[in-house]
Design a protein around this motif. Structure first.
Motif, PDB file in Angstrom:
ATOM      1  N   UNK A   1      53.461  28.605  33.884  1.00 41.42           N
ATOM      2  CA  UNK A   1      53.262  29.825  34.659  1.00 41.42           C
ATOM      3  C   UNK A   1      51.881  29.713  35.278  1.00 41.42           C
ATOM      4  N   UNK A   2      51.734  30.246  36.459  1.00 43.61           N
ATOM      5  CA  UNK A   2      50.441  30.245  37.132  1.00 43.61           C
ATOM      6  C   UNK A   2      50.175  31.658  37.626  1.00 43.61           C
ATOM      7  N   UNK A   3      49.033  31.847  38.242  1.00 45.80           N
ATOM      8  CA  UNK A   3      48.712  33.156  38.790  1.00 45.80           C
ATOM      9  C   UNK A   3      49.819  33.563  39.761  1.00 45.80           C
ATOM     10  N   UNK A   4      50.423  34.692  39.524  1.00 47.37           N
ATOM     11  CA  UNK A   4      51.469  35.262  40.383  1.00 47.37           C
ATOM     12  C   UNK A   4      52.829  34.568  40.304  1.00 47.37           C
ATOM     13  N   UNK A   5      52.939  33.494  39.540  1.00 51.39           N
ATOM     14  CA  UNK A   5      54.253  32.862  39.540  1.00 51.39           C
ATOM     15  C   UNK A   5      54.350  31.674  38.618  1.00 51.39           C
ATOM     16  N   UNK A   6      55.031  30.675  39.103  1.00 50.41           N
ATOM     17  CA  UNK A   6      55.305  29.500  38.279  1.00 50.41           C
ATOM     18  C   UNK A   6      55.619  28.326  39.191  1.00 50.41           C
ATOM     19  N   UNK A   7      55.622  27.144  38.617  1.00 52.11           N
ATOM     20  CA  UNK A   7      56.155  25.993  39.346  1.00 52.11           C
ATOM     21  C   UNK A   7      56.782  25.042  38.363  1.00 52.11           C
ATOM     22  N   UNK A   8      57.520  24.098  38.886  1.00 51.85           N
ATOM     23  CA  UNK A   8      58.021  23.020  38.054  1.00 51.85           C
ATOM     24  C   UNK A   8      57.995  21.764  38.915  1.00 51.85           C
TER      25      UNK A   8
ATOM     26  N   UNK B   1      40.777  38.842  46.894  1.00 55.40           N
ATOM     27  CA  UNK B   1      40.662  37.392  46.702  1.00 55.40           C
ATOM     28  C   UNK B   1      39.210  37.010  46.456  1.00 55.40           C
ATOM     29  N   UNK B   2      39.010  36.020  45.607  1.00 53.51           N
ATOM     30  CA  UNK B   2      37.651  35.570  45.312  1.00 53.51           C
ATOM     31  C   UNK B   2      37.270  34.411  46.217  1.00 53.51           C
ATOM     32  N   UNK B   3      36.023  34.457  46.686  1.00 52.89           N
ATOM     33  CA  UNK B   3      35.494  33.363  47.497  1.00 52.89           C
ATOM     34  C   UNK B   3      34.122  33.002  46.956  1.00 52.89           C
ATOM     35  N   UNK B   4      33.862  31.736  46.829  1.00 54.90           N
ATOM     36  CA  UNK B   4      32.519  31.358  46.429  1.00 54.90           C
ATOM     37  C   UNK B   4      31.634  31.288  47.663  1.00 54.90           C
ATOM     38  N   UNK B   5      30.526  31.998  47.616  1.00 52.74           N
ATOM     39  CA  UNK B   5      29.604  31.956  48.738  1.00 52.74           C
ATOM     40  C   UNK B   5      28.264  31.364  48.291  1.00 52.74           C
ATOM     41  N   UNK B   6      27.497  32.145  47.531  1.00 45.36           N
ATOM     42  CA  UNK B   6      26.147  31.696  47.189  1.00 45.36           C
ATOM     43  C   UNK B   6      26.156  30.643  46.092  1.00 45.36           C
ATOM     44  N   UNK B   7      25.187  29.774  46.174  1.00 49.44           N
ATOM     45  CA  UNK B   7      24.994  28.831  45.089  1.00 49.44           C
ATOM     46  C   UNK B   7      23.501  28.573  44.942  1.00 49.44           C
ATOM     47  N   UNK B   8      23.055  28.576  43.699  1.00 49.63           N
ATOM     48  CA  UNK B   8      21.650  28.314  43.385  1.00 49.63           C
ATOM     49  C   UNK B   8      21.649  27.157  42.393  1.00 49.63           C
TER      50      UNK B   8
ATOM     51  N   UNK C   1      60.252  45.934  42.504  1.00 50.69           N
ATOM     52  CA  UNK C   1      59.182  46.641  43.197  1.00 50.69           C
ATOM     53  C   UNK C   1      57.891  45.818  43.172  1.00 50.69           C
ATOM     54  N   UNK C   2      57.605  45.259  42.006  1.00 48.36           N
ATOM     55  CA  UNK C   2      56.407  44.432  41.897  1.00 48.36           C
ATOM     56  C   UNK C   2      56.502  43.207  42.800  1.00 48.36           C
ATOM     57  N   UNK C   3      57.711  42.652  42.846  1.00 43.35           N
ATOM     58  CA  UNK C   3      57.920  41.496  43.719  1.00 43.35           C
ATOM     59  C   UNK C   3      57.641  41.887  45.169  1.00 43.35           C
ATOM     60  N   UNK C   4      58.189  43.042  45.544  1.00 50.95           N
ATOM     61  CA  UNK C   4      57.997  43.519  46.917  1.00 50.95           C
ATOM     62  C   UNK C   4      56.502  43.680  47.240  1.00 50.95           C
ATOM     63  N   UNK C   5      55.767  44.263  46.292  1.00 48.99           N
ATOM     64  CA  UNK C   5      54.333  44.451  46.501  1.00 48.99           C
ATOM     65  C   UNK C   5      53.633  43.112  46.700  1.00 48.99           C
TER      66      UNK C   5
ATOM     67  N   UNK D   1      54.461  41.685  50.033  1.00 47.41           N
ATOM     68  CA  UNK D   1      53.684  42.404  51.049  1.00 47.41           C
ATOM     69  C   UNK D   1      52.249  41.866  51.084  1.00 47.41           C
ATOM     70  N   UNK D   2      51.737  41.608  49.893  1.00 50.58           N
ATOM     71  CA  UNK D   2      50.377  41.065  49.787  1.00 50.58           C
ATOM     72  C   UNK D   2      50.298  39.715  50.511  1.00 50.58           C
ATOM     73  N   UNK D   3      51.318  38.886  50.319  1.00 50.51           N
ATOM     74  CA  UNK D   3      51.338  37.585  51.008  1.00 50.51           C
ATOM     75  C   UNK D   3      51.379  37.783  52.522  1.00 50.51           C
ATOM     76  N   UNK D   4      52.145  38.792  52.954  1.00 48.34           N
ATOM     77  CA  UNK D   4      52.236  39.069  54.395  1.00 48.34           C
ATOM     78  C   UNK D   4      50.876  39.524  54.920  1.00 48.34           C
ATOM     79  N   UNK D   5      50.178  40.300  54.085  1.00 48.68           N
ATOM     80  CA  UNK D   5      48.844  40.773  54.458  1.00 48.68           C
ATOM     81  C   UNK D   5      47.889  39.593  54.625  1.00 48.68           C
ATOM     82  N   UNK D   6      47.980  38.668  53.691  1.00 51.95           N
ATOM     83  CA  UNK D   6      47.132  37.474  53.765  1.00 51.95           C
ATOM     84  C   UNK D   6      47.401  36.731  55.073  1.00 51.95           C
ATOM     85  N   UNK D   7      48.678  36.653  55.421  1.00 49.04           N
ATOM     86  CA  UNK D   7      49.019  35.942  56.637  1.00 49.04           C
ATOM     87  C   UNK D   7      48.459  36.654  57.869  1.00 49.04           C
TER      88      UNK D   7
END
Length: 578
Positions: A36-43, A416-423, A165-169, A172-178
């Motif tokens: 299982x992975x974030x939001x789903x699964x793969x094989x 969504x998380x993005x890495x920006x700063x680095x020290x 319903x959760x799947x639909x949400x 929708x989130x994927x569509x938003x990303x697009x």
RNA sequence: GCCAAAGUAGCUCAGUGGUAGAGCAGCUCCCUCGUAAUGAGCAGGUCGUGAGUCCGAUUCUCACCUUUGGCUCCA
């Protein structure tokens, strides 16, 4: 049970169901792993042929049938030999069995016709899965165990949830990303382009994009001067000597553009700015009185990224780092780190990023620099993070060989998380270049060197900003802040007059004097996501006022010019979103 | 680099073994209009590049380039 655990169980079980479905179609398939992975699964599968879209539909139908047939997930513990017998025709499973540490029990899970080597846990029965709450998303190549020397398998990605319903949400989130995709928005808003025929991974900034970049850079410079930095400019190429000394030719050559030969010397385009800043440091003998040196540069670097890694503005071959190097005495180190972190947060907040998470990476096994330095630096990083009250994680042993670091990741508008700063501390370059300063006691000592980038790369940062705001930049960043729209031709002169005034008052203004209908002009300005529209017609002309249409559709009528100017200036000043 | 898909007008896309079409954008004309598209006309493509098969290739085959989704790495 935690919801996340439950979902992980559902997804992991889905992966098994999918494997069973795939085996129904390809009885000879070799199966690899299916977590299982974030939001789903793969094989991952090794199949006799490439999967198609039609296969995904077929697999989906078979999965639904399996789910609805109420098969129990049955766990059994077996010996290694028994396990090997079960998977005697599954070479990947055999390899996995051998990699299970001695003493750990080997467990199998069975549902219906399918048995998998698996640690579990799983749902009790396939009826605990919802046949209408999953979707197979894509097929992609993936190396066995992520190793590019091993076979390429076919990976099927899916998403699974507790209910439709959760799947639909999520969909929708994927569509938003697009919709927010910076490549799409970059085209629609005419901000930048990439030209395959002129070189992949190299960015062309159009006037509207360049405007935003200019605003970002101006702000960046102003803030740096205010925070005690000096600007430097350095060349784009340097002789191989420089890169040999820095160690880049030893460790980093594959990521560098190949050399240019001139006068029997090899010159390399820079993949980093540090050696150049070091040249400036070494130009004169440094006293403790000269430190700290805080030198910043919007330094454009070139790196050879693998073709497959290139992605819009997020991963390119030529980019501008908002780089700075700090050369500090050991005494100053802690305060400087605290200050750098405070400054980073201030910058990120200014751009509308308020959820920030820190990641500290500590000493790996192979490293340079003595342990004391590592400890002092790591402690300083922790102290700084704690002082700012940031949430943080520690990646033990995750630092580069040359020093510990803090990365800051922001959360964007859709989580969504993005890495920006680095020290990043560097115990390597001061040693390699023999950097010194003369301390109070007259003894030459080695300074601490700190690399830091707050935005990361301007290109990538711009991409993140674009997606964060979905192209609707707050007024202070908007390439065009005001669009003037005359209702009809009679108002054109008045429009020009207002445009002149606004430009003079420092507001980025365009007016649309085309012979389109007003509605069409509004639509155009709306599509370009310009925050303010001034609609000017006979009424406004007569009264000497302006009417405002805001990007969000709200309207205000009959404002005086000064009132509007004050309003927009306040918004720009505060950096607020409209 | 590897696996897969894709590349047709500036953009978004349709289509075909007999050298291509739409919408939007562009240009011209008409309209001068009060808060998300006035109407009409015109123009625009060596169908990613190179080779092969064929009487004939944008269409089929191969190679290459590029893009996209992944793997790997990372800002």
């Amino acid at each position: 049970m935690e919801k996340s655990e439950k979902l992980a169980m559902i997804r992991h079980s889905m992966a098994h169901v999918m494997a069973e479905a795939v085996l129904e179609i390809f009885p000879d398939a070799q199966i690899a792993i299916g977590p299982s992975i974030e939001n789903g699964f793969y094989y991952d599968f090794d199949l006799p042929r490439t999967l198609t879209e039609a296969d995904l539909l077929d697999i989906t139908e078979r999965m639904k049938a399996i789910i609805n047939s109420d098969r129990k997930f049955v766990r059994s513990v077996v010996s290694r030999d028994e396990a090997k017998e079960v998977f005697k025709n599954q070479k990947y499973k055999l390899e996995l069995i051998d990699s299970i540490p001695e003493g750990e029990e080997v467990s199998l899970y069975n549902q219906g016709a399918f048995t998998d080597l698996c640690r579990g846990p799983h749902v009790e029965s396939t009826k605990d899965l919802n046949a209408d709450a999953f979707k197979l998303l894509s097929v992609a190549g993936a190396y066995w165990r992520g190793d590019e020397k091993r076979p390429m398998l076919q990976r099927i990605y899916g998403t699974a949830w507790e209910n439709p319903k959760e799947l639909r949400l999520y969909l929708d989130h994927l569509a938003d990303i697009e919709k927010r995709d910076h490549r799409k928005l970059g085209k629609e808003l005419d901000l930048f382009s990439l030209h395959e025929e002129a070189g992949p991974g190299l960015v062309y900034w159009h006037p509207r994009g360049a405007r935003i970049r200019q605003v970002i850079e101006d702000f960046w410079r102003k803030e740096h001067y205010e925070n005690g930095y000096e600007m430097v400019y350095t060349p784009h190429v340097g002789k191989s000597w420089l890169w040999e000394t820095s160690g880049h030719l030893g460790f980093y050559k594959d990521s560098m553009y190949p050399p240019m030969e001139m006068d029997n010397m090899d010159y390399y385009t820079k993949p980093m700015n540090c050696p150049f800043h070091i040249m400036i440091y070494q130009n004169s003998k440094k006293s403790y009185r000269d430190l700290p040196c805080r030198w910043a540069e919007l330094g454009t670097v070139y790196r050879y990224e693998k073709a497959g890694a290139l992605h819009g503005l997020m991963r390119v071959r030529g980019f501008t780092q908002d780089d700075a190097h700090l050369f500090v005495t050991p005494d100053q180190m802690e305060d400087e780190i605290i200050e750098v972190l405070r400054f980073s947060l201030h910058m990120l907040h200014s751009f509308g990023f308020n959820e920030i998470h820190a990641y500290i990476s500590t000493k790996p096994e192979k490293s340079v620099g003595d342990v004391e330095k590592w400890n002092a630096a790591t402690e300083a990083l922790k102290k700084a993070v704690e002082k700012e009250g940031l949430k943080y994680d520690i990646d033990e042993g995750g630092g580069a060989f040359y020093g510990p670091k803090i990365d800051l990741k922001i959360k964007d508008a859709i989580g969504r998380e993005w890495q920006l700063s680095t020290v990043q501390f560097d115990f390597n370059l001061p040693e390699r270049f023999g950097l010194t300063f003369v301390d109070k006691d007259g003894v030459e000592k080695q300074p601490y060197m700190i690399h830091r980038a707050l935005l990361g790369s301007i290109e990538r940062f711009f991409g993140v900003l674009l997606e964060h705001y979905a192209g609707a930049f707050p007024p202070w960043l908007a390439p065009e802040q005001v669009a003037i729209i005359p209702v009809a031709e009679v108002a054109n002169d008045y429009a020009k007059e207002i445009e002149r005034k606004l430009r003079k008052d420092g507001i980025r203004t365009v007016s649309d004097l085309s012979n389109e209908r007003m509605n069409a002009k509004i639509r155009k300005a709306q599509q370009m996501k310009i925050p303010y529209m001034l609609i000017l017609g006979e009424k406004e002309m007569g009264a000497g006022t302006v009417s405002v249409r805001y990007r969000n559709g709200k309207q205000a009528f009959g404002l005086s010019y000064d009132a509007f100017l004050a309003e927009i200036k306040a918004k720009i000043e505060s950096k607020e979103q409209l």
